[in-house]
Scaffold this motif. Structure first.
Motif, PDB file in Angstrom:
ATOM      1  N   ARG A   7       1.570 -12.221  -6.477  1.00 53.74           N
ATOM      2  CA  ARG A   7       1.193 -11.089  -5.630  1.00 53.74           C
ATOM      3  C   ARG A   7       1.472  -9.736  -6.284  1.00 53.74           C
ATOM      4  NH1 ARG A   7       0.023 -15.241  -3.438  1.00 53.74           N
ATOM      5  NH2 ARG A   7      -0.366 -15.611  -1.224  1.00 53.74           N
ATOM      6  N   THR A   8       2.404  -9.682  -7.215  1.00 52.15           N
ATOM      7  CA  THR A   8       2.792  -8.397  -7.803  1.00 52.15           C
ATOM      8  C   THR A   8       1.616  -7.583  -8.340  1.00 52.15           C
ATOM      9  OG1 THR A   8       5.086  -9.012  -8.289  1.00 52.15           O
ATOM     10  CG2 THR A   8       4.088  -7.338  -9.702  1.00 52.15           C
ATOM     11  N   PRO A   9       0.680  -8.163  -9.129  1.00 54.35           N
ATOM     12  CA  PRO A   9      -0.429  -7.351  -9.650  1.00 54.35           C
ATOM     13  C   PRO A   9      -1.345  -6.783  -8.570  1.00 54.35           C
ATOM     14  CG  PRO A   9      -0.217  -9.409 -10.874  1.00 54.35           C
ATOM     15  CD  PRO A   9       0.640  -9.544  -9.657  1.00 54.35           C
ATOM     16  N   MET A  10      -1.287  -7.353  -7.363  1.00 57.38           N
ATOM     17  CA  MET A  10      -2.167  -6.916  -6.287  1.00 57.38           C
ATOM     18  C   MET A  10      -1.544  -5.828  -5.418  1.00 57.38           C
ATOM     19  SD  MET A  10      -3.202 -10.714  -4.915  1.00 57.38           S
ATOM     20  CE  MET A  10      -3.362 -12.091  -6.055  1.00 57.38           C
ATOM     21  N   LEU A  11      -0.266  -5.554  -5.636  1.00 56.06           N
ATOM     22  CA  LEU A  11       0.455  -4.632  -4.760  1.00 56.06           C
ATOM     23  C   LEU A  11       0.950  -3.414  -5.532  1.00 56.06           C
ATOM     24  CD1 LEU A  11       2.523  -7.349  -2.861  1.00 56.06           C
ATOM     25  CD2 LEU A  11       0.464  -6.187  -2.051  1.00 56.06           C
ATOM     26  N   SER A  12       1.096  -2.310  -4.825  1.00 55.21           N
ATOM     27  CA  SER A  12       1.552  -1.073  -5.469  1.00 55.21           C
ATOM     28  C   SER A  12       2.912  -0.620  -4.959  1.00 55.21           C
ATOM     29  CB  SER A  12       0.534   0.052  -5.251  1.00 55.21           C
ATOM     30  OG  SER A  12       0.356   0.298  -3.862  1.00 55.21           O
ATOM     31  N   LYS A  13       3.414  -1.280  -3.907  1.00 55.09           N
ATOM     32  CA  LYS A  13       4.688  -0.878  -3.316  1.00 55.09           C
ATOM     33  C   LYS A  13       5.643  -2.059  -3.262  1.00 55.09           C
ATOM     34  CE  LYS A  13       2.827   2.836  -0.411  1.00 55.09           C
ATOM     35  NZ  LYS A  13       2.727   3.374   0.972  1.00 55.09           N
ATOM     36  N   PRO A  14       6.938  -1.790  -3.111  1.00 50.84           N
ATOM     37  CA  PRO A  14       7.911  -2.876  -2.983  1.00 50.84           C
ATOM     38  C   PRO A  14       7.570  -3.777  -1.795  1.00 50.84           C
ATOM     39  CG  PRO A  14       9.031  -0.768  -3.250  1.00 50.84           C
ATOM     40  CD  PRO A  14       7.590  -0.463  -3.026  1.00 50.84           C
ATOM     41  N   PHE A  15       7.888  -5.051  -1.926  1.00 49.00           N
ATOM     42  CA  PHE A  15       7.626  -5.971  -0.820  1.00 49.00           C
ATOM     43  C   PHE A  15       8.817  -6.909  -0.619  1.00 49.00           C
ATOM     44  CE2 PHE A  15       5.785  -7.702  -4.699  1.00 49.00           C
ATOM     45  CZ  PHE A  15       6.170  -9.032  -4.727  1.00 49.00           C
ATOM     46  N   ILE A  16       8.912  -7.427   0.595  1.00 48.01           N
ATOM     47  CA  ILE A  16      10.041  -8.254   1.005  1.00 48.01           C
ATOM     48  C   ILE A  16       9.629  -9.725   1.001  1.00 48.01           C
ATOM     49  CG2 ILE A  16      11.597  -8.774   2.951  1.00 48.01           C
ATOM     50  CD1 ILE A  16      11.411  -5.762   3.666  1.00 48.01           C
ATOM     51  N   ARG A  50      16.080   2.368  -1.593  1.00 49.40           N
ATOM     52  CA  ARG A  50      17.064   2.593  -2.657  1.00 49.40           C
ATOM     53  C   ARG A  50      16.833   1.628  -3.822  1.00 49.40           C
ATOM     54  NH1 ARG A  50      22.194   5.151  -2.748  1.00 49.40           N
ATOM     55  NH2 ARG A  50      23.593   4.305  -4.339  1.00 49.40           N
ATOM     56  N   LEU A  51      16.538   0.364  -3.511  1.00 46.90           N
ATOM     57  CA  LEU A  51      16.263  -0.611  -4.562  1.00 46.90           C
ATOM     58  C   LEU A  51      15.008  -0.231  -5.353  1.00 46.90           C
ATOM     59  CD1 LEU A  51      17.047  -3.944  -2.649  1.00 46.90           C
ATOM     60  CD2 LEU A  51      18.486  -2.771  -4.336  1.00 46.90           C
ATOM     61  N   ASN A  52      14.047   0.370  -4.685  1.00 45.55           N
ATOM     62  CA  ASN A  52      12.838   0.841  -5.359  1.00 45.55           C
ATOM     63  C   ASN A  52      13.174   1.878  -6.427  1.00 45.55           C
ATOM     64  OD1 ASN A  52      10.033   1.247  -5.830  1.00 45.55           O
ATOM     65  ND2 ASN A  52      10.008   2.956  -4.394  1.00 45.55           N
ATOM     66  N   VAL A  53      14.038   2.813  -6.085  1.00 44.50           N
ATOM     67  CA  VAL A  53      14.428   3.849  -7.050  1.00 44.50           C
ATOM     68  C   VAL A  53      15.216   3.233  -8.208  1.00 44.50           C
ATOM     69  CG1 VAL A  53      15.667   6.017  -7.375  1.00 44.50           C
ATOM     70  CG2 VAL A  53      14.465   5.599  -5.240  1.00 44.50           C
ATOM     71  N   LEU A  54      16.143   2.331  -7.898  1.00 43.14           N
ATOM     72  CA  LEU A  54      16.914   1.664  -8.954  1.00 43.14           C
ATOM     73  C   LEU A  54      15.974   0.926  -9.916  1.00 43.14           C
ATOM     74  CD1 LEU A  54      19.910   0.080  -6.977  1.00 43.14           C
ATOM     75  CD2 LEU A  54      19.959   2.133  -8.410  1.00 43.14           C
ATOM     76  N   ALA A  55      14.972   0.238  -9.358  1.00 44.83           N
ATOM     77  CA  ALA A  55      14.042  -0.531 -10.182  1.00 44.83           C
ATOM     78  C   ALA A  55      13.247   0.370 -11.127  1.00 44.83           C
ATOM     79  CB  ALA A  55      13.084  -1.328  -9.286  1.00 44.83           C
ATOM     80  N   TRP A  56      12.706   1.464 -10.584  1.00 39.06           N
ATOM     81  CA  TRP A  56      11.888   2.336 -11.431  1.00 39.06           C
ATOM     82  C   TRP A  56      12.716   3.021 -12.513  1.00 39.06           C
ATOM     83  CZ3 TRP A  56       7.058   2.705 -12.672  1.00 39.06           C
ATOM     84  CH2 TRP A  56       6.086   2.185 -11.819  1.00 39.06           C
ATOM     85  N   GLN A  57      13.929   3.443 -12.180  1.00 36.49           N
ATOM     86  CA  GLN A  57      14.761   4.074 -13.195  1.00 36.49           C
ATOM     87  C   GLN A  57      15.151   3.071 -14.276  1.00 36.49           C
ATOM     88  OE1 GLN A  57      15.477   6.854 -14.334  1.00 36.49           O
ATOM     89  NE2 GLN A  57      17.179   6.370 -15.708  1.00 36.49           N
ATOM     90  N   PHE A  58      15.488   1.845 -13.878  1.00 34.59           N
ATOM     91  CA  PHE A  58      15.799   0.806 -14.864  1.00 34.59           C
ATOM     92  C   PHE A  58      14.592   0.578 -15.775  1.00 34.59           C
ATOM     93  CE2 PHE A  58      15.473  -3.574 -16.271  1.00 34.59           C
ATOM     94  CZ  PHE A  58      16.714  -3.796 -16.852  1.00 34.59           C
ATOM     95  N   HIS A  59      13.413   0.485 -15.187  1.00 34.08           N
ATOM     96  CA  HIS A  59      12.181   0.236 -15.937  1.00 34.08           C
ATOM     97  C   HIS A  59      11.926   1.349 -16.961  1.00 34.08           C
ATOM     98  CE1 HIS A  59       8.218  -1.439 -16.616  1.00 34.08           C
ATOM     99  NE2 HIS A  59       7.597  -0.359 -16.174  1.00 34.08           N
ATOM    100  N   ILE A  60      12.119   2.579 -16.547  1.00 31.54           N
ATOM    101  CA  ILE A  60      11.905   3.721 -17.442  1.00 31.54           C
ATOM    102  C   ILE A  60      12.967   3.748 -18.544  1.00 31.54           C
ATOM    103  CG2 ILE A  60      11.945   6.245 -17.570  1.00 31.54           C
ATOM    104  CD1 ILE A  60      10.761   6.233 -14.697  1.00 31.54           C
ATOM    105  N   ALA A  61      14.240   3.507 -18.168  1.00 28.76           N
ATOM    106  CA  ALA A  61      15.319   3.506 -19.155  1.00 28.76           C
ATOM    107  C   ALA A  61      15.162   2.348 -20.133  1.00 28.76           C
ATOM    108  CB  ALA A  61      16.672   3.433 -18.446  1.00 28.76           C
ATOM    109  N   PHE A  62      14.715   1.195 -19.639  1.00 31.69           N
ATOM    110  CA  PHE A  62      14.503   0.046 -20.513  1.00 31.69           C
ATOM    111  C   PHE A  62      13.428   0.348 -21.552  1.00 31.69           C
ATOM    112  CE2 PHE A  62      11.967  -3.708 -21.553  1.00 31.69           C
ATOM    113  CZ  PHE A  62      12.930  -4.490 -22.175  1.00 31.69           C
TER     114      PHE A  62
END
Length: 252
Positions: free
Chosen positions: A82-91, A152-164
């Motif tokens: 499902r990830t490639p089909m979505l643009s926002k975090p999902f549960i 909050r997890l969304n922000v952590l994920a994007w910052q990790f992705h950018i830093a990585f």
């Protein structure tokens, strides 16, 4: 650790293990101590030792990891599909509620719960040349509420992705410095503190449409259409200065 401190610390790290450890520490404070970062449509040479594709870094229970990769569950995992089909975090719980979920997909989700991953949040992440990644956070607790922590997890994920990406990719030639107007900086700063466009309009005495205009314009300069990513990049580049801690309810 507040979000501003996480961004500041992750910007200074030079190794994937240290960066991943920092991410796990911060997400654990939210009740999500199990983390997996994967590349879905490209090969990433930088990864933690012993992590097969598509995983780059993962600390899920070892028995579940062995079971998952031996059976190639990533080929039927609804999170991966499902990830490639979505643009926002999902549960994850919301995926299980879908009647159209294939039985093989449902099996993966149900077995992951049996393995101890009670609740989960996944964040689709996009990069250059159509690269798609996903960062998933899972909780070992039955009573955790993913909805309370998803922003909050969304922000952590994007910052990790950018830093990585800064660790994994060779240094690029110096780019032209990004310049934000005072209004653009003000709008991003208040966005980082969890204010809506309507709130910001009242604070700055401008219309909601004008706020959205400045945020979108700042996003274009920063190369993103996401308010969350624009804020993360602006902080990373020292384009906005936050006097206090970031609010945990940052919008996406």
């Amino acid at each position: 650790m507040d979000l501003f401190s996480f961004i500041d610390c992750s910007n200074r790290l030079q190794s994937l293990p240290a960066l991943f450890e920092l991410l796990v520490d911060c997400s654990s404070q939210e009740g999500f101590s199990q983390v997996a970062y994967g590349a879905l449509n490209y090969n990433e040479p930088v990864r933690l030792p012993g992590h097969p594709m598509p995983a780059i870094a993962i600390n899920f229970p070892s028995d579940w990891r062995k079971h998952y990769f031996e059976r190639k569950y990533y080929e039927r995992d609804p999170v991966v599909r499902r990830t490639p089909m979505l643009s926002k975090p999902f549960i994850w719980d919301h995926l299980l509620e879908r009647k159209q979920l294939h039985p093989n997909e449902r099996l993966v989700m149900e077995e992951s719960r049996e393995a101890g991953l009670k609740h989960g949040v996944s964040v689709p992440l996009f990069g250059p040349s159509g690269r798609i990644s996903v960062l998933s956070f899972a909780s070992l607790f039955d009573d955790v509420d993913p909805c309370r922590h998803i922003s909050r997890l969304n922000v952590l994920a994007w910052q990790f992705h950018i830093a990585f990406a800064a660790i994994a990719e060779p240094a690029e030639p110096k780019r032209k410095r990004i310049e934000l107007s005072d209004r653009e900086r003000d709008c991003l700063r208040w966005t980082a503190e969890g204010k809506t466009a309507s709130d910001i309009g009242l604070i700055l005495n401008i219309s909601e449409n004008t706020v959205n205009f400045h945020v979108k314009k700042a996003g274009r300069k920063l190369g993103t259409t996401s308010r969350t990513v624009a804020v993360v990049k602006a902080i990373r580049l020292n384009l906005i200065d936050l006097p206090g801690r970031l609010d945990t309810s940052m919008p996406t």
